[in-house]
Write an enzyme that holds these catalytic residues in place. Sequence first.
Site, PDB file in Angstrom:
ATOM      1  N   ILE A  27       0.874  -1.172   0.000  1.00  0.00           N
ATOM      2  CA  ILE A  27       0.000   0.000   0.000  1.00  0.00           C
ATOM      3  C   ILE A  27       0.914   1.225   0.000  1.00  0.00           C
ATOM      4  O   ILE A  27       2.065   1.160   0.430  1.00  0.00           O
ATOM      5  CB  ILE A  27      -0.981   0.014   1.196  1.00  0.00           C
ATOM      6  CG1 ILE A  27      -0.246  -0.097   2.540  1.00  0.00           C
ATOM      7  CG2 ILE A  27      -2.014  -1.075   1.060  1.00  0.00           C
ATOM      8  CD1 ILE A  27      -1.185  -0.060   3.741  1.00  0.00           C
ATOM      9  N   ASP A  28       0.399   2.334  -0.495  1.00  0.00           N
ATOM     10  CA  ASP A  28       1.210   3.531  -0.657  1.00  0.00           C
ATOM     11  C   ASP A  28       1.731   4.050   0.686  1.00  0.00           C
ATOM     12  O   ASP A  28       1.134   3.802   1.733  1.00  0.00           O
ATOM     13  CB  ASP A  28       0.403   4.634  -1.339  1.00  0.00           C
ATOM     14  CG  ASP A  28      -0.044   4.257  -2.736  1.00  0.00           C
ATOM     15  OD1 ASP A  28       0.623   3.407  -3.349  1.00  0.00           O
ATOM     16  OD2 ASP A  28      -1.063   4.818  -3.201  1.00  0.00           O
ATOM     17  N   LYS A  29       2.799   4.803   0.620  1.00  0.00           N
ATOM     18  CA  LYS A  29       3.429   5.376   1.812  1.00  0.00           C
ATOM     19  C   LYS A  29       2.412   6.098   2.691  1.00  0.00           C
ATOM     20  O   LYS A  29       2.363   5.882   3.903  1.00  0.00           O
ATOM     21  CB  LYS A  29       4.540   6.347   1.393  1.00  0.00           C
ATOM     22  CG  LYS A  29       5.136   7.140   2.539  1.00  0.00           C
ATOM     23  CD  LYS A  29       6.133   8.173   2.034  1.00  0.00           C
ATOM     24  CE  LYS A  29       6.629   9.061   3.168  1.00  0.00           C
ATOM     25  NZ  LYS A  29       7.559  10.109   2.705  1.00  0.00           N
TER      26      LYS A  29
ATOM     27  N   ARG B  71      -6.900   5.882  -6.015  1.00  0.00           N
ATOM     28  CA  ARG B  71      -6.622   7.312  -6.178  1.00  0.00           C
ATOM     29  C   ARG B  71      -6.832   7.752  -7.627  1.00  0.00           C
ATOM     30  O   ARG B  71      -7.450   8.788  -7.893  1.00  0.00           O
ATOM     31  CB  ARG B  71      -5.191   7.596  -5.723  1.00  0.00           C
ATOM     32  CG  ARG B  71      -4.958   7.272  -4.258  1.00  0.00           C
ATOM     33  CD  ARG B  71      -3.478   7.208  -3.920  1.00  0.00           C
ATOM     34  NE  ARG B  71      -2.832   8.519  -4.114  1.00  0.00           N
ATOM     35  CZ  ARG B  71      -1.513   8.683  -4.035  1.00  0.00           C
ATOM     36  NH1 ARG B  71      -0.710   7.648  -3.806  1.00  0.00           N
ATOM     37  NH2 ARG B  71      -1.000   9.891  -4.207  1.00  0.00           N
TER      38      ARG B  71
END
Length: 310
Positions: free
Chosen positions: A139-141, A239
């Site tokens: 998962i993204d930062k 997103r």
Amino acid sequence: MTEQVFWVGDDDAGKRIDAYLSERLTGVTRSMVQNWIEQGNVRLASEKPVKKNYKLATGEQILVQMPEPQTVEIMPEDIPLDIVYEDSDIIVVNKARGMVVHPAVGNWSGTLVNALMYHCGDSLSGINGEIRPGIVHRIDKDTSGLLVVAKNDLAHQSLAEQIACHAAAREYQAIVVGAPREDTGTIDRPIGRHKIDRKKMAIVPDGRRAVTHYQVMERYRGYARMKFQLETGRTHQIRVHMASIGHPIIGDPLYGLKKDRFGYLDGQCLHAYRLSLDHPRTGKRMVFEAPLPAYFTEILEKMVREYGEI
């Protein structure tokens, strides 16, 4: 050098070879692929000449000689972890917002992998190599929430197969600008690397299929709380998809509004709150949940107080 072989399927026919390879090689940019092509490290089994703009055909075989990566020593670090579940096969972690999942250029320390190496020692699967031990999905930062990590190769193979065939379910919550007219829906739009800004992903005709199912949970004046279930797992999928239908996630620095009153968040308001999977050894169905983090609940309270539910 190590050599990898790729077979071109129907869905990828007509793509440029540099775009195709950059999508499939983790951590490899399009410019890197172009350099390999110029150096003669990319060729077709048919011995046809290859240029960076070569258009692929179904059934073609691509041979890629990858230069040996520079050796990087990844060190264990005593970083606190929010462990939701752990046994001898898997560990489920509620990742903090702002933490990178695995080391890469610019982030060789302070990552989830560094923390896992300290906590688990040598008990992490080695399928994804030294830089991504145990990592099955990411998962993204600046996305918080649940992540399952494999502690051995048996678990890694099982979890990877479950994700590939959609047996493992990943559900997210976010706050977005505006709201879709319908309470439920599906976004089925292909995602690939942005043609100009290589740091971004975009909806592109020749991208990989991406499917996101959504539901509106609460509506406010100008905003909505939503939940999502991923059918595919493309980079920045939720997103990109929400921005593509005019409802970007608040605080998103890449795909959000240029003038976002929630820009102070320094990242998207997106949380992976539920993860469902079959245990790789017992086959038992397991469901994990992570409560909404403080930054998320504070925004919800602000929504009710300042914008009101409708």
